[in-house]
Write a protein that holds these residues in place. Structure first.
Motif, PDB file in Angstrom:
ATOM      1  N   ASN A  94      47.279  -7.255 125.652  1.00 54.11           N
ATOM      2  CA  ASN A  94      48.168  -6.156 126.033  1.00 54.11           C
ATOM      3  C   ASN A  94      47.810  -5.509 127.360  1.00 54.11           C
ATOM      4  N   GLY A  95      46.520  -5.375 127.625  1.00 57.15           N
ATOM      5  CA  GLY A  95      46.113  -4.692 128.841  1.00 57.15           C
ATOM      6  C   GLY A  95      46.219  -5.528 130.099  1.00 57.15           C
ATOM      7  N   PHE A 145      47.430  -7.527 113.698  1.00 57.01           N
ATOM      8  CA  PHE A 145      47.592  -6.073 113.636  1.00 57.01           C
ATOM      9  C   PHE A 145      47.177  -5.431 114.961  1.00 57.01           C
ATOM     10  N   PHE A 146      45.984  -5.783 115.474  1.00 55.10           N
ATOM     11  CA  PHE A 146      45.500  -5.166 116.710  1.00 55.10           C
ATOM     12  C   PHE A 146      46.376  -5.531 117.908  1.00 55.10           C
ATOM     13  N   ILE A 147      46.881  -6.750 117.944  1.00 57.53           N
ATOM     14  CA  ILE A 147      47.746  -7.135 119.063  1.00 57.53           C
ATOM     15  C   ILE A 147      49.001  -6.271 119.083  1.00 57.53           C
ATOM     16  N   ASP A 148      49.605  -6.050 117.931  1.00 54.84           N
ATOM     17  CA  ASP A 148      50.816  -5.223 117.898  1.00 54.84           C
ATOM     18  C   ASP A 148      50.489  -3.734 118.024  1.00 54.84           C
ATOM     19  N   TRP A 149      49.391  -3.288 117.426  1.00 56.21           N
ATOM     20  CA  TRP A 149      49.020  -1.873 117.465  1.00 56.21           C
ATOM     21  C   TRP A 149      48.629  -1.422 118.872  1.00 56.21           C
ATOM     22  N   LEU A 150      47.999  -2.321 119.634  1.00 58.80           N
ATOM     23  CA  LEU A 150      47.552  -1.970 120.984  1.00 58.80           C
ATOM     24  C   LEU A 150      48.605  -2.265 122.054  1.00 58.80           C
TER      25      LEU A 150
END
Length: 196
Positions: A23-24, A86-91
């Motif tokens: 994401n970043g 989860f972390f890919i979508d949450w971040l």
């Protein structure tokens, strides 16, 4: 018990790093990682679907294969798939937080993802997808898992060339090379690894 705690910590830390790297640094420049993540990113870029959710859907056939071939791989990878998705979508809000040049983003994103994948693989877990396939192939043919991931990821970049254009393709290749090198270094330096 200690091994389970270490594996859980590896899943958590590795997944958080992968979510950060994607994401970043990758998504802002429409760059790809390889494997299932790369295919999920292509779908994200074209259809604006959630990358993590796509990873889960695309990984179902490999998870089913692992269930029949080696249930240990299934159990260790399934948790990694769910947490990393989860972390890919949450971040995903991080996609606008690091306005860096594409060269810096491709290398930094690749290094962060490589560390995340490497940590997970070092503790015999993964994000399922092609990591799971690479685990099975590495064990079967005694080949470094980072090399296998690099080859699979390169294939995905070639597939994505038509969709992304030359600039994104070139820097995606740089990202994939960085991921492969960093992952390979982390896994190779683990003397406890069962992959060699």
């Amino acid at each position: 018990m200690i091994i389970i705690i270490q594996q859980f910590a590896a899943i958590f830390i590795g997944s958080m790093l992968i979510g950060l790297g994607i994401n970043g640094f990758l998504v802002p420049h429409h760059l790809l990682d390889g494997g299932i993540v790369g295919i999920a990113l292509i779908l994200h870029y074209y259809f604006n679907v959630q990358t993590g959710l796509c990873m889960i859907v695309l990984s179902i056939p490999l998870c089913l294969s692992a269930w029949f071939l080696n249930r240990n791989y299934f159990f260790s990878s399934f948790h990694g798939l769910m947490v990393s998705s989860f972390f890919i979508d949450w971040l995903s809000p991080l996609q606008t937080q690091f306005p860096l040049p594409i060269l810096v983003s491709s290398i930094l994103g690749g290094a962060i993802n490589g560390i995340g994948f490497g940590i997970m693989l070092r503790y015999e877990t993964s994000t399922a997808g092609t990591d799971l396939l690479a685990q099975i192939l590495s064990k079967t043919f005694s080949v470094n898992i980072g090399v296998i991931i690099f080859l699979i990821d390169g294939l995905v970049a070639v597939i994505g060339f038509q969709a992304l254009g030359f600039k994104s393709f070139f820097f995606s290749c740089l990202t994939i090379i960085t991921v492969g090198i960093v992952t390979s270094m982390i896994v190779r330096n683990d003397h406890r690894s069962f992959y060699f």
